[in-house]
Structures are given as C-alpha cells and as structure tokens.
Write a protein that holds these residues in place. Structure first.
Motif, PDB file in Angstrom:
ATOM      1  N   SER A 115      -0.117 -15.020  -5.347  1.00 31.78           N
ATOM      2  CA  SER A 115      -1.512 -14.969  -4.929  1.00 31.78           C
ATOM      3  C   SER A 115      -1.822 -13.549  -4.455  1.00 31.78           C
ATOM      4  O   SER A 115      -0.960 -12.904  -3.850  1.00 31.78           O
ATOM      5  CB  SER A 115      -1.779 -15.970  -3.793  1.00 31.78           C
ATOM      6  OG  SER A 115      -1.452 -17.291  -4.192  1.00 31.78           O
ATOM      7  N   PRO A 116      -3.033 -13.062  -4.691  1.00 30.58           N
ATOM      8  CA  PRO A 116      -3.356 -11.658  -4.368  1.00 30.58           C
ATOM      9  C   PRO A 116      -3.602 -11.440  -2.879  1.00 30.58           C
ATOM     10  O   PRO A 116      -4.691 -11.031  -2.462  1.00 30.58           O
ATOM     11  CB  PRO A 116      -4.620 -11.402  -5.199  1.00 30.58           C
ATOM     12  CG  PRO A 116      -5.286 -12.743  -5.280  1.00 30.58           C
ATOM     13  CD  PRO A 116      -4.160 -13.738  -5.371  1.00 30.58           C
ATOM     14  N   VAL A 117      -2.589 -11.717  -2.068  1.00 27.15           N
ATOM     15  CA  VAL A 117      -2.713 -11.556  -0.622  1.00 27.15           C
ATOM     16  C   VAL A 117      -2.587 -10.085  -0.241  1.00 27.15           C
ATOM     17  O   VAL A 117      -3.460  -9.520   0.422  1.00 27.15           O
ATOM     18  CB  VAL A 117      -1.644 -12.385   0.125  1.00 27.15           C
ATOM     19  CG1 VAL A 117      -1.784 -12.199   1.627  1.00 27.15           C
ATOM     20  CG2 VAL A 117      -1.755 -13.851  -0.242  1.00 27.15           C
ATOM     21  N   GLY A 141       0.800  -1.217   0.000  1.00 25.52           N
ATOM     22  CA  GLY A 141       0.000   0.000   0.000  1.00 25.52           C
ATOM     23  C   GLY A 141       0.832   1.265   0.000  1.00 25.52           C
ATOM     24  O   GLY A 141       0.661   2.120  -0.861  1.00 25.52           O
ATOM     25  N   LYS A 142       1.745   1.378   0.973  1.00 24.03           N
ATOM     26  CA  LYS A 142       2.538   2.595   1.101  1.00 24.03           C
ATOM     27  C   LYS A 142       3.713   2.625   0.127  1.00 24.03           C
ATOM     28  O   LYS A 142       3.919   3.600  -0.590  1.00 24.03           O
ATOM     29  CB  LYS A 142       3.048   2.733   2.535  1.00 24.03           C
ATOM     30  CG  LYS A 142       1.956   2.849   3.584  1.00 24.03           C
ATOM     31  CD  LYS A 142       1.127   4.116   3.378  1.00 24.03           C
ATOM     32  CE  LYS A 142       0.080   4.255   4.479  1.00 24.03           C
ATOM     33  NZ  LYS A 142      -0.752   5.472   4.297  1.00 24.03           N
ATOM     34  N   VAL A 182      -3.842   3.835  -3.772  1.00 21.38           N
ATOM     35  CA  VAL A 182      -4.307   5.147  -4.231  1.00 21.38           C
ATOM     36  C   VAL A 182      -5.714   5.094  -4.825  1.00 21.38           C
ATOM     37  O   VAL A 182      -6.434   6.080  -4.813  1.00 21.38           O
ATOM     38  CB  VAL A 182      -3.318   5.734  -5.272  1.00 21.38           C
ATOM     39  CG1 VAL A 182      -1.997   6.069  -4.599  1.00 21.38           C
ATOM     40  CG2 VAL A 182      -3.092   4.757  -6.428  1.00 21.38           C
ATOM     41  N   ASP A 183      -6.115   3.935  -5.374  1.00 18.31           N
ATOM     42  CA  ASP A 183      -7.414   3.842  -6.034  1.00 18.31           C
ATOM     43  C   ASP A 183      -8.441   3.067  -5.218  1.00 18.31           C
ATOM     44  O   ASP A 183      -9.479   2.669  -5.734  1.00 18.31           O
ATOM     45  CB  ASP A 183      -7.262   3.156  -7.409  1.00 18.31           C
ATOM     46  CG  ASP A 183      -6.403   3.986  -8.362  1.00 18.31           C
ATOM     47  OD1 ASP A 183      -6.496   5.221  -8.295  1.00 18.31           O
ATOM     48  OD2 ASP A 183      -5.646   3.391  -9.142  1.00 18.31           O
ATOM     49  N   THR A 184      -8.153   2.825  -3.938  1.00 20.69           N
ATOM     50  CA  THR A 184      -9.082   2.057  -3.112  1.00 20.69           C
ATOM     51  C   THR A 184     -10.014   2.994  -2.361  1.00 20.69           C
ATOM     52  O   THR A 184      -9.580   3.986  -1.773  1.00 20.69           O
ATOM     53  CB  THR A 184      -8.322   1.172  -2.108  1.00 20.69           C
ATOM     54  OG1 THR A 184      -7.453   1.990  -1.321  1.00 20.69           O
ATOM     55  CG2 THR A 184      -7.504   0.119  -2.840  1.00 20.69           C
ATOM     56  N   ASN A 235      -5.462  -5.238  -9.781  1.00 24.67           N
ATOM     57  CA  ASN A 235      -4.136  -4.663 -10.033  1.00 24.67           C
ATOM     58  C   ASN A 235      -3.394  -5.461 -11.086  1.00 24.67           C
ATOM     59  O   ASN A 235      -2.710  -4.893 -11.948  1.00 24.67           O
ATOM     60  CB  ASN A 235      -3.306  -4.636  -8.743  1.00 24.67           C
ATOM     61  CG  ASN A 235      -3.877  -3.732  -7.680  1.00 24.67           C
ATOM     62  OD1 ASN A 235      -3.931  -4.087  -6.507  1.00 24.67           O
ATOM     63  ND2 ASN A 235      -4.327  -2.537  -8.072  1.00 24.67           N
ATOM     64  N   VAL A 236      -3.528  -6.778 -11.038  1.00 24.76           N
ATOM     65  CA  VAL A 236      -2.864  -7.646 -12.019  1.00 24.76           C
ATOM     66  C   VAL A 236      -3.466  -7.431 -13.397  1.00 24.76           C
ATOM     67  O   VAL A 236      -2.758  -7.360 -14.398  1.00 24.76           O
ATOM     68  CB  VAL A 236      -3.000  -9.125 -11.604  1.00 24.76           C
ATOM     69  CG1 VAL A 236      -2.350 -10.040 -12.636  1.00 24.76           C
ATOM     70  CG2 VAL A 236      -2.391  -9.354 -10.236  1.00 24.76           C
TER      71      VAL A 236
END
Length: 280
Positions: A201-203, A66-67, A73-75, A209-210
């Motif tokens: 994996s999208p952890v 995130g940082k 930024v888009d969440t 995003n992918v």
C-alpha cells in the motif's frame, strides 16, 4: 412497573433488524467506551501512544523511503507531509481490521449469556481507530505549521475519506469475525495480512512512483485494486492541495470494493450470527 414482551426470532426483515440495533444503541456506546478504556488502561503514557505511533511511523517512513529510497527528489512539498495521509489511513484501516476480526471472539462471554444484535460488537470498534486518527490529523496540522504549508478547501472532505477507509475495513473485518468464531486460524492470518499489506500500500511512497517505475502495466492495474490505495490517494488529494491529483484509477475500485463487501458481509453475518454460541 411496565413489562414489555419481546419475541426473539431468527428470521427478521431488514427493517426489523435495523430497528433492533437502534433499540440497543446504549449497549453500542457502552462497548465503545469500554474498548477505549481497556486499550489504554495501566499504560504510563495512556492516550499519548496515539500520538507516538503515527509520529514515529511517519518519521521512519519519510527517512526510509525519502532519504534512503530517494523518492523525495521529485516532490514539490516536504516528503514528510506526503507520508502523513498514508499513515493516517493505514493506522485506521489496520487497527479497524484487527479489532473487527477479533471482536466476536473477545466478547464470547457476552455473546453466550445475553441476547442482542451481535453486529453491535463489531460496529462499536470504530471508535478505537478514530481516537488515533484524530490525534494523527493534529500531527498533520503540526507539520503544516512547521513547513508553512497551507491546505486548500478540499481538506474539509478528509472525514469522508477516512470514514470510507473504515467501511473498506468493515466488510473484510465482519467476514473475518464470523470465520474466526469457527476457524481460529483467521486470528493468525489477519496480522500477517496487515503486515504484508503495509508494503503493498502506498503508505511511505506515492502511487505515481509505482506507475513510473513499473515496466509491466499490469502491475499498476493490480496495485490500484488495493482498497487502501484508493483511500490513501483520495486523502492525499484533499489534504495536500495541488500536490496530488485525484486518482480515479484507484478510487473507482475502492468504491466498488466497499459497495460489494459491505452488503455481502452484512448478509453473511446475519446468516451465521445465530450459530456463534454453538462454536464459541
């Protein structure tokens, strides 16, 4: 004293096999209880580790992706909330897979001395991960209160998707448990697969995003074939309200994977369980 005669045969019908598992249900609970007690025995924090692990993992993922990675930024919701469902699924999946793959070898003394349906051993490992998952869900509730976020009605489906994540681990883990009896290399491969799978994996990031950053459409198509992706996307859909849409691209391969691996792994296990003693 009543004496019951039981004929042990290597060829049983599915109905007879299920009936035998039910007859040994008490052993199932004994093994499950023993595994939990052994896991936290002689630890200072005990069950507290089940809270520390998901908390630290969530904070690290939220900070790293995130940082530093600027994926927040888009969440429309705090990025930490988006990370928690991924952490819940991954911890449950990875712990279940690890425990399943090692289950027969770690219980070799029991396997070689007493007769019972061997599949009870890997089945009993589900409670190892469920304890951690339950505490991780409480952690999600804490973050919801902290960020003043209210999930909608879909959150009642969370137990279903968490259970399906165990089913996806069960098929691979059961096959690995059989192979690990004969080839101990499997015990070395599984931790490597878990470590590698953590990043594919999208952890700590979102499946969207992918899709958005991938120049090659085939990369996304391969990415959603990962069964963990389907489980995480489904859990985010039910826990994060309108933030996450239901992703059929990852959910359909997820269900197909469970269906194929579950039935094939049971058949594979039954075919080889009578030879465990020879290799152990």
């Amino acid at each position: 004293m009543e004496v019951k005669e039981r004929i042990i045969t290597g060829k049983k019908s599915t109905a007879e096999y299920l009936k035998e598992i039910w007859l040994y249900r008490e052993l199932f609970w004994i093994l499950a209880k023993r595994d939990i007690l052994v896991k936290y025995k002689q630890t200072v924090l005990g069950v507290g580790w089940s809270a520390i692990r998901p908390l630290v993992t969530t904070l690290v993922m939220a900070f790293a992706f995130g940082k530093i990675g600027k994926l927040n930024v888009d969440t429309s919701i705090p990025f930490t909330l988006a990370v928690v469902p991924g952490v819940i699924i991954w911890l449950f999946f990875s712990q279940s897979l690890q425990a399943l793959s090692q289950s027969i070898v770690l219980n070799s003394n029991l396997v070689t001395k007493v007769y019972f349906p061997r599949v009870i051993i890997p089945l009993s490992t589900i409670f190892l991960g469920l304890l951690d998952v339950s505490i991780a869900v409480l952690l999600f509730i804490f973050f919801c209160v902290y960020y003043q976020f209210m999930p909608d009605w879909k959150i009642i489906l969370a137990p279903l998707f968490i259970f399906l994540s165990f089913m996806s681990a069960f098929g691979i883990g059961l096959i690995s448990a059989v192979l690990n009896v004969k080839y101990r290399d499997i015990g070395q491969i599984i931790p490597f697969v878990i470590q590698f799978g953590y990043f594919v994996s999208p952890v700590g990031y979102l499946t969207d995003n992918v899709r958005s950053i991938s120049d090659n459409p085939w990369y996304y198509k391969i990415f959603v074939l990962n069964p963990v992706t389907g489980a995480i996307d489904a859990l985010r859909w039910c826990m994060l309200g309108d933030f996450a849409k239901f992703n059929w691209d990852s959910f359909i391969p997820f269900i197909i994977f469970i269906f194929i691996t579950f039935f094939w792994s049971i058949s594979f296990f039954r075919k080889h369980e009578n030879s465990f003693v020879d290799h152990i």
